[in-house]
Design a protein around this motif. Structure first.
Motif, PDB file in Angstrom:
ATOM      1  N   TYR B 684       0.683 -11.118   7.576  1.00 52.06           N
ATOM      2  CA  TYR B 684      -0.383 -10.224   8.053  1.00 52.06           C
ATOM      3  C   TYR B 684      -0.656  -9.154   7.011  1.00 52.06           C
ATOM      4  N   THR B 685      -1.866  -8.603   7.041  1.00 54.45           N
ATOM      5  CA  THR B 685      -2.245  -7.593   6.051  1.00 54.45           C
ATOM      6  C   THR B 685      -1.544  -6.259   6.313  1.00 54.45           C
ATOM      7  N   ASN B 686      -1.113  -6.057   7.574  1.00 58.68           N
ATOM      8  CA  ASN B 686      -0.591  -4.752   7.955  1.00 58.68           C
ATOM      9  C   ASN B 686       0.867  -4.579   7.534  1.00 58.68           C
ATOM     10  N   PRO B 687       1.336  -3.322   7.518  1.00 60.78           N
ATOM     11  CA  PRO B 687       2.774  -3.095   7.304  1.00 60.78           C
ATOM     12  C   PRO B 687       3.544  -3.245   8.616  1.00 60.78           C
ATOM     13  N   TRP B 688       4.699  -3.871   8.562  1.00 60.29           N
ATOM     14  CA  TRP B 688       5.472  -4.148   9.778  1.00 60.29           C
ATOM     15  C   TRP B 688       6.892  -3.607   9.735  1.00 60.29           C
ATOM     16  N   GLY B 881      -2.520  -2.999   4.537  1.00 58.00           N
ATOM     17  CA  GLY B 881      -1.505  -2.104   3.955  1.00 58.00           C
ATOM     18  C   GLY B 881      -1.779  -1.859   2.479  1.00 58.00           C
ATOM     19  N   LYS B 882      -2.108  -0.606   2.156  1.00 51.63           N
ATOM     20  CA  LYS B 882      -2.512  -0.297   0.777  1.00 51.63           C
ATOM     21  C   LYS B 882      -1.346  -0.336  -0.196  1.00 51.63           C
ATOM     22  N   LYS B 883      -0.136  -0.105   0.320  1.00 48.26           N
ATOM     23  CA  LYS B 883       1.014  -0.056  -0.581  1.00 48.26           C
ATOM     24  C   LYS B 883       1.700  -1.400  -0.720  1.00 48.26           C
TER      25      LYS B 883
END
Lengths: 98, 997
Positions: B684-688, B881-883
């Motif tokens: 997924y693109t998000n941070p988890w 998540g940009k990082k």
């Protein structure tokens, strides 16, 4: 209907249990974010379309659900051999004429 | 009372058991065991149909599956009208009703026969040449007229009421063909103990033993031996014997398709029996014992009713006890027709003369015919048959020309020789080889584990056939794992043997002649047509075939292909093997759609999935819609409400009070293991990693090319356990996508994926009263805003049942999704419904769900996205998540086209006239006055009437959309152009305060 040997189940099962998953032995780059446009194009878009022996990924989706690799002849539509995911590309094929 | 041409004492049918039937509304009496063809011939009826193109009168040519002429319509009732049934295959039952085809107004007077007189107009390639100009006439004039004139028979106009069965079967040895060869092979294989299946297309086994009166095996008559052998085979546990079963297709790895005619021969099939049964057999070894098919002689008017194959006449006599005439002529180029003449003569039929094309043949059958006093003429040809609706004479000449004479006859038996049935061998991708000496194609190189035996292998003579077949059966069984057999090879005491013959046009129909000497009866192709095709430049047999349609009818050229090939080869001046053979394709004989479809029709065509609350929703009068395989409640109309009114009420009630919605169809996947968070980071693109246990996050899944693949809310139940939801339609492919990466790209991660879609029922409770509705039923969960804020998940009990309780919202209201084990879904729903009723909540369906989410600008993947939309395009950059240094799609997102300006972006649209609801899919333009074709800059993805907003709302993908806020754009429609204003995507509660309202 073809019979395909699942290298995990170690038996031939009917084609209906399997699904093709595209060309094999194309590894996702470990540092994919740093790939150049050209390299990404080769990795993601460019595929071999040979007349003859092709190396493919298949999934025993209605069986053990494992992905594996297969060598298939696109002229005769015969499976030459199958082997587990992660195993090296076979250099010698059983029954090869050459 | 016996029919006129039934000979007492002849044949094997019990003459006591009569069966009455009708043909073209005239009644006849046959005998049980007859085919329709033998029943008609017994009554002296030869004229049974009109030919396809010239509408020439046609009779019965053969006694088997190769029949090209005797095609009739069998009518049981309105829904059971089967066209193009071969009368030679259809078994008679009492009350059978048949009609002739392709004639009007009647079979004996057919207006279409004008085509025969005008035949010079209908030469080979006629359609290709004639209907070219003007081009516009094709659709309006030519095609409808040709379609009306073409085709045989009439289709039933009601759904097929019969049912069709289907079986898969496995065996070590499959024997195709139940003549002497097939039976011998099956015996040898069966004696080794392996599983054997023996199939034959006829009602009775025996093959050519049905007519070969000279065969004796193991001390008895050949046919009697065959029946005894079949009885033995049937008694063995390891053998399955299938009669009326045609092997129609030979596929890869010894996979053979057979179709069994289960009840077409029965008077009252009843509803328990299937009409046909499809057998899909996987065999270790296949023994092909399909025999040979006799060829006709190619001479002028060889299609007159009463002109037939010699073996057919012999079958009608020796099996059915029917004489095909009283004064019969014989025209042959090989010995087998003599045997027919001898049998008929002995049965009391006059043989007018045998005309033998050969110069000075010798042999026992010729001696026997002569001894019976039959006139024999060598070196002579029949150059024409007289008569129209029935043959009345044959004109005989010396084969190199000279004076002729005309002999009155009422039937002509012909034999040009025998063609090995290599169809199934060829379908197995084996290569045939031409034997120049015997002028026939026989199996050459094998491609599969099969063997051909007997006549289909070019083996002549009964003794050699049984010898070869028995050995092959034993060998096949041994190779497939059988033990040594204990039986003995059947001993052939006497057998018939013949070979040779001729290919191509007979004298009088050869080069330079224009007589109607038919090669392919069913498609009305003459020797002249084939020569003409060669003259017009068709030099490959594949081109000749398509230009003339030789061999392209439903009989697939079983009698005609070799003649056609020989005529083309002669005209080309090339040897036959150089001209080549056309490809044999499945099916060997026509196969009904019903047998292929089997039970997979109507409700069984596709699976239907129903949620746990389906029954409740149905009892409340819900209207359902199909979403993939799911039936989902669409809306819940109250008395007097249409869809619009119901949806408006549901939408308003949810925002004012609350509503219950069945969200069970959402895909659900549990991601578990020490590396579960790392895996989620990659998929997924998000941070988890930093998502706390008990919290939820909206996740976006991309493909490697950077486009949105799926989305859904993910709850972290434990450090190593994520409850992932997917779109309803996306569940299987998301699971496949995850498994693919886990197994092949990230196999080092210790993670397990489990589909839990079916395990959890999901009840969404949304609206200001949502907490009040749920709370009384919940144990062990503090539902206060402080303890359980928006986007959190808790485990506890509801109504005494374990639950995963999500606080989340797809409406923009305070919302919960109650996950309970599916078996308790309906009970918990009813408990929540009872609570909801106290507050005035409504049940709502998918339509209201769509409207409410659109009011909040929540996208639906696959509706507002189409596989070319990035998170940025959809206004979801915040979820990337940009990082992060890696996730599937991270590199794709930086491709030049994906970061270019002017991409289509999701925006809101408001029509200037608030009452107009845009059409989803409608195109958007910037300037409505530009000339057509206009430049389209986007399209409407979602559009609804929003009762909560008192106006229509829409979402759209528009080029550079976010830079166009407030701009007026235009939607051109057939009834005028609609003005719209570009807006943000949120139409209700822009600040999101109602989530805690």
């Amino acid at each position: 209907m073809l019979l395909i040997r699942c290298p995990y189940c170690e038996e031939e099962r009917p084609e209906l249990e399997f699904r093709n998953a595209g060309e094999a032995h194309i590894a996702r780059p470990t540092n994919i974010a740093a790939e150049s446009d050209d390299d990404f194009e080769k990795f993601f878009f460019i595929r071999a379309n040979p007349k003859g022996v092709i190396y493919e990924r298949w999934r025993h989706i209605h069986g053990c659900a494992r992905f594996f690799n297969a060598v298939r002849d696109t002229v005769t539509d015969k499976f030459v051999m199958t082997y587990k995911a992660g195993e090296p590309k076979p250099t010698k094929l059983p029954g090869a004429a050459k | 009372m016996n029919a006129m041409f039934r000979i007492s004492g002849a044949g094997r049918l019990s003459q006591a058991k009569t069966a009455s039937f009708s043909f073209d509304d005239k009644s006849y009496v046959g005998i049980e065991g007859d085919t329709l063809a033998s029943g008609l011939l017994a009554n002296g009826v030869h004229l049974v149909g009109r030919s396809f193109k010239y509408h020439r009168p046609r009779g019965v040519l053969s006694a088997g599956a190769e029949e090209p002429n005797a095609l009739v319509q069998i009518v049981r009732d309105d829904a059971r009208k089967t066209p193009n049934v071969r009368a030679t295959v259809q078994e008679l039952y009492d009350g059978l009703t048949a009609h002739s085809q392709n004639r009007w107004p009647s079979l004996s007077f057919d207006v279409g026969a004008v085509n025969d007189i005008a035949s010079p107009l209908f030469s080979a390639g006629f359609y290709y040449k004639t209907f070219m100009w003007p081009k516009s006439a094709w659709k309006s004039l030519y095609e409808p007229k040709i379609r009306a004139a073409a085709g045989l028979g009439v289709s039933p106009d009601k759904p097929d009421p019969d049912h069709y069965a289907s079986r898969y079967a496995h065996c070590e040895v499959l024997v195709l063909g139940g003549g002497a060869a097939g039976i011998a092979a099956a015996l040898a294989a069966a004696e080794t103990g392996v599983r054997v299946i023996l199939a034959d297309e006829q009602a009775e086994f025996g093959g050519s033993l049905r007519f070969e009166s000279g065969a004796r095996i193991d001390g008895q008559d050949g046919y009697a031996w065959a029946q005894a052998a079949i009885a033995r085979l049937k008694a063995m546990d390891n053998v399955r014997v299938l009669s009326r079963t045609t092997a129609f297709g030979y596929y890869a790895q010894n996979f053979v398709g057979l179709v069994e005619r289960v009840s077409d021969h029965l008077k009252n099939p009843g509803h328990d029996l299937a009409r046909e049964r499809l057998w899909q057999v996987r065999a270790g070894r296949v023994v092909i014992a399909t025999g040979a098919i006799e060829r006709h002689m190619v001479f002028a008017n060889n299609d007159r009713p009463g002109v037939m194959l010699a073996s057919a006449a012999r079958t009608y006599l020796n099996h059915y006890g029917v004489a095909v005439g009283r004064n019969v002529g014989v025209y042959t180029a090989n010995d087998s027709a003599y045997a027919a003449a001898i049998d008929l003569k002995k049965a009391g039929v006059n043989i007018a003369a045998i005309i033998d094309l050969r110069d000075n043949p010798a042999g026992p059958v010729i001696d026997e015919a002569r001894a019976l006093g039959i006139e024999i003429n060598f070196g002579r040809a029949v150059v024409s048959a007289g008569g129209k609706l029935r043959v009345s004479s044959m004109t005989v000449q010396p084969k190199h020309g000279g004076g002729g004479r005309t002999i009155p006859v009422d039937a002509i038996l012909m034999s040009a020789g025998w063609t090995p049935s290599v169809h199934l061998f060829s379908q197995s991708r084996g290569k045939v080889a031409f034997n120049d000496e015997t002028k026939r194609f026989v199996p050459g190189t094998y491609a599969q584990d099969c063997v051909s035996v007997g006549a289909c292998n070019g083996t002549d003579g009964l003794d050699a056939t049984v010898d070869e077949a028995y050995a092959a059966g034993a060998k096949a069984a041994k190779e497939a794992g059988g033990k040594a057999g204990k039986g003995a090879r059947p001993k052939v005491d006497a057998g018939e043997s013949w070979s040779r013959g001729m290919l191509g046009a007979a004298p009088g129909a050869g080069q330079g002649t224009t007589v109607k000497a038919f090669v392919d009866f069913q498609n009305d192709v003459t020797a002249k047509d084939i020569r003409q095709a060669v003259h017009e430049g068709m030099h490959s047999i594949e081109h000749v075939k398509r230009f003339t349609t030789n061999g392209m009818a439903t009989d697939q050229g079983k009698t005609s292909n070799m003649h056609g090939l020989a005529i083309a080869a002669e005209e080309l001046g090339k040897p036959i093997p150089q001209v080549g053979l056309t490809t044999f394709r499945a099916p060997y004989t026509p196969v009904t759609f019903g047998s292929i479809v089997g039970h997979a029709r109507g409700a069984l065509f596709d699976p239907t999935r129903r949620t746990a609350t389906h029954g409740w929703a149905a009892s409340q009068g819900a209207v359902f819609e199909d979403v993939g395989h799911w039936k989902r409640a669409w809306y819940f109309p109250k008395a007097g409400e249409d869809m619009h009114a119901a949806v408006n009420r549901e939408c308003v009630t949810v925002r004012k009070v609350g509503g219950l919605f069945d969200a069970s169809t959402l895909g659900k996947i549990e991601v578990v293991g020490p590396d579960a968070a790392r895996f989620m980071e990659l998929l997924y693109t998000n941070p988890w990693e930093k998502l706390e246990t008990g919290r939820c996050r909206y996740g976006i899944m991309l493909r490697e090319d950077g486009f949105i693949y799926d989305d859904g809310v993910v709850g972290r139940l434990a450090p190593d356990r994520f409850h992932v939801t997917t779109t309803t339609g996306g569940a299987p492919r998301v699971m496949n996508h995850m498994e693919d990466y886990l197994q092949t790209e990230f196999p080092h991660l210790n993670v397990w994926l489990t589909s839990i879609t079916e395990q959890w029922a999901v009840i969404a409770v949304q609206g200001p009263s949502a907490r009040k509705i749920i709370e009384p039923l919940v144990e062990g969960i503090d539902m206060s805003d402080e303890a359980m804020p928006h986007m959190s998940v808790r485990e506890g009990k509801i109504y005494g049942v374990p639950t995963r309780l999500f606080r989340m919202s797809f409406t923009g209201e305070r919302g919960f999704e109650v996950n309970v084990p599916a078996d308790y879904g309906e009970a918990v729903w009813e408990a929540l419904w009872a609570e909801g009723q106290k507050h005035g909540a409504t049940a709502y369906g998918t339509e209201t769900m769509h409207v409410l989410r659109a009011e909040k600008g929540y996208i639906i993947v696959g509706q507002d996205t189409d596989g070319t939309v990035t998170p940025n395009d959809a206004g979801l950059d915040w979820a990337v998540g940009k990082k992060k240094t890696d996730f599937v799609g991270i590199r794709g997102l930086t491709r030049p086209d994906l970061v270019a300006k002017g991409r289509k972006q999701l925006v809101g649209l408001k029509t200037k006239d608030p009452k107009i609801v845009l059409e989803e899919g409608a195109q958007i333009v910037a300037d409505p006055k530009q000339p057509i074709p206009m430049k389209m800059i986007g399209h409407v993805t979602s559009s609804y009437w929003s009762e909560n907003c008192g106006r229509s709302i829409a979402l759209a993908l528009v080029a550079g959309g976010r830079d166009r806020m407030g701009e007026t754009l235009y939607v051109p429609m057939p009834n005028g152009t609609i003005e719209v204003e570009v807006t943000g995507m949120v139409f209700v509660d822009e600040k999101g305060e109602r989530l805690n309202g």
